[in-house]
Design an enzyme around this catalytic site. Structure first.
Site, PDB file in Angstrom:
ATOM      1  N   GLU A   1      48.501  44.145  41.268  1.00 27.75           N
ATOM      2  CA  GLU A   1      48.308  42.891  41.998  1.00 27.75           C
ATOM      3  C   GLU A   1      49.596  42.081  42.051  1.00 27.75           C
ATOM      4  OE1 GLU A   1      43.566  42.421  40.815  1.00 27.75           O
ATOM      5  OE2 GLU A   1      45.126  41.462  39.617  1.00 27.75           O
TER       6      GLU A   1
ATOM      7  N   ASP B   1      38.438  40.680  33.409  1.00 25.01           N
ATOM      8  CA  ASP B   1      37.631  39.456  33.407  1.00 25.01           C
ATOM      9  C   ASP B   1      37.569  38.861  32.005  1.00 25.01           C
ATOM     10  OD1 ASP B   1      36.973  39.804  36.138  1.00 25.01           O
ATOM     11  OD2 ASP B   1      35.283  41.101  35.611  1.00 25.01           O
TER      12      ASP B   1
END
Length: 495
Positions: free
Chosen positions: A217, A287
């Site tokens: 990312e 997460d």
């Protein structure tokens, strides 16, 4: 620029205490983003289907779990944060199931928008042994309509008006622009804004306090090829560019099995991963990492220690099958296992033992001064360890040793004694007590087995009535004659 490790800034015993600090301070965290329902089917495969070249999985178990932003919210709640999730869900069976799972996890969802015109994202995975075989999406999720987007923006504004301690954005690419604009309007009132997004660049104008990209990312945000080797150096060399591209003060670059690196306005900090995943079916570690770091910083934990806690929480979940979260007890247990030679507080000890017992461990407890470790001590502790799965050694505090042995003892302070005792392979956890007898500590620990050396008998022990009341076992172990700390000290003095 050199990369330093985050660990030395905090002692392991203090790190275990920091895990409990999150639950003590219970920071209020608002989670915004894309929620999903994760389904898992586990089984084995021994044959290929006749009607096609695919493995036949004999299912043995299945489970459902919150996924995406819902997983981040559940992870925060598991660590003791006060959590609210605001997202759009379909008014469908999967959405109702997800809200039920979140309620069970302690996450508030009253401001979630239910849109009858959309479907809740649901991802189901099939795992044979440790190998994922297939994923099928019962509903790929559709974007909310204009009315639902307006309602979602309004609910975001209402949630932000409650002045949360932190906002965690878990954006998988579906957070509508109106929601981002509402967060921008309230940015000055948000003490901590953390963005965990597949593409963090749309959030750059909000100047997040931190972003949590993976290496891939981060490369996409910079428009460069994905790094394939030495990702730590790759991220370090691009720290400034990443902060500029994401608008963030801090970049928490997650590197999978290589751990994570903090890139801020000081020297980079690296926290290696604590081992590879025990199961390739693990999911959602990113997460959990973002959630743990957010919770820790919102609770007042310094950045280096927050990085260590976050990576440790991720280490816990990669060893679990399916979409999982890391509880306070699991986090404390993993931190304590990192260095058994630290003196755990009684509360932290009980927390760690709760996690070990949940896994079926049998707890053995012993106590003593263990001032100058000798052969008799080593043999005794080895024998004690064989009686169970977790051996807890409770050391007499320094004042207690002086009362028992005289003003010239202990030779070594309790922290040093703990470091030596904890270095033995037989010993799992170390604590201390200040009273002359550990009877009160036994009531807290509730061991399955209490051990003393062969120079005692059960009727001599004040701990015997406590263990009988607890239903535990008392074992008197072997005693090696002519081996004692007092004798060693006397011989040393005579020389």
């Amino acid at each position: 620029m050199a990369v330093s490790a985050a660990g030395p800034r905090v002692a392991p015993a203090a790190a275990v205490g920091l895990a409990a600090l999150i639950a003590d301070r219970r920071p209020r965290v608002l989670v915004l983003g894309d929620a999903a329902l994760d389904g898992w089917v586990f089984g084995t495969t021994r044959r290929v289907a006749r009607d096609g070249p695919v493995p036949v999985v004999d299912a043995s178990s299945s489970r459902l779990a919150p996924g995406g932003a819902a997983n981040a919210a559940a992870a925060l709640a598991a660590l003791g944060a006060d959590v609210e999730l605001v997202c759009a869900l379909g008014d469908d069976p999967d959405g109702r199931m997800l809200r039920g799972l979140l309620a069970d996890a302690g996450v508030r969802t009253s401001r979630c928008v239910l849109d009858p015109g959309t479907s809740t994202t649901a991802k189901h995975r099939v795992v044979a042994g440790d190998q994922p075989v297939a994923r099928y999406d019962a509903a790929s999720g559709t974007r909310p309509g204009p009315a639902a987007v307006r309602a979602l923006a309004d609910q975001t504004t209402a949630a932000l008006a409650d002045h949360p301690d932190a906002v965690l954005v878990a954006d998988y690419g579906r957070v509508p622009a109106p929601v981002r604009r509402r967060v921008a309007r309230a940015r000055g009132r948000i003490p901590l804004l953390v963005v965990d997004a597949h593409d963090p660049t749309p959030w750059a104008a909000l100047r997040p306090d931190a972003v949590c990209p993976s290496a891939a990312e981060a490369a996409d945000a910079l428009g460069v090829p994905h790094p394939r080797e030495d990702r730590l150096t790759w991220g370090n060399d691009r720290a400034g560019a990443l902060r500029t591209a994401t608008g963030a003060q801090e970049v928490l670059l997650t590197l999978d099995v290589d751990g994570a690196v903090w890139l801020g306005d000081a020297a980079p900090l690296c926290r290696p991963a604590g081992g590879r995943a025990a199961s390739s079916a693990a999911c959602g570690a990113g997460d959990v990492f973002a959630a743990a770091w957010t919770a820790a910083v919102a609770a007042g934990v310094p950045r280096p220690e927050a990085l260590s806690l976050a990576q440790t929480a991720a280490d816990v979940v990669v060893g679990l099958p399916g979409t999982a979260v890391c509880t306070t007890a699991a986090l404390a247990s993993r931190l304590a296992a990192g260095d058994p030679g630290v003196v755990l507080s009684h509360r932290d000890l009980v927390t760690v033992l709760a996690e070990r017992r949940a896994a079926g461990a049998r707890v053995v407890f012993t106590n003593g001064c263990f001032d100058v470790l000798h052969r008799g001590h080593v043999g005794y502790l080895r024998e004690a360890a064989q009686l169970g799965d977790v051996l807890v050694v409770a050391l007499n505090g320094d004042e207690g040793v002086r009362r028992l042995k005289g003003p010239t003892r202990p030779v070594n302070p309790v922290e040093d004694r703990a470091g030596v005792v904890g270095a033995l392979a037989a010993v799992d956890l170390v604590t201390s007590f200040d009273t002359d007898s550990p009877v009160e500590l036994l009531d807290l620990v509730r061991p399955d087995v209490y051990c003393k050396g062969g120079d005692y008998t059960p009727d001599m022990l004040p701990e015997t009535p406590v263990m009988e009341r607890l239903g535990g076992e008392i074992r008197i172990l072997g005693y090696l004659a002519d081996h004692s700390t007092s004798a060693i000290v006397a011989r040393a003095a005579g020389s």
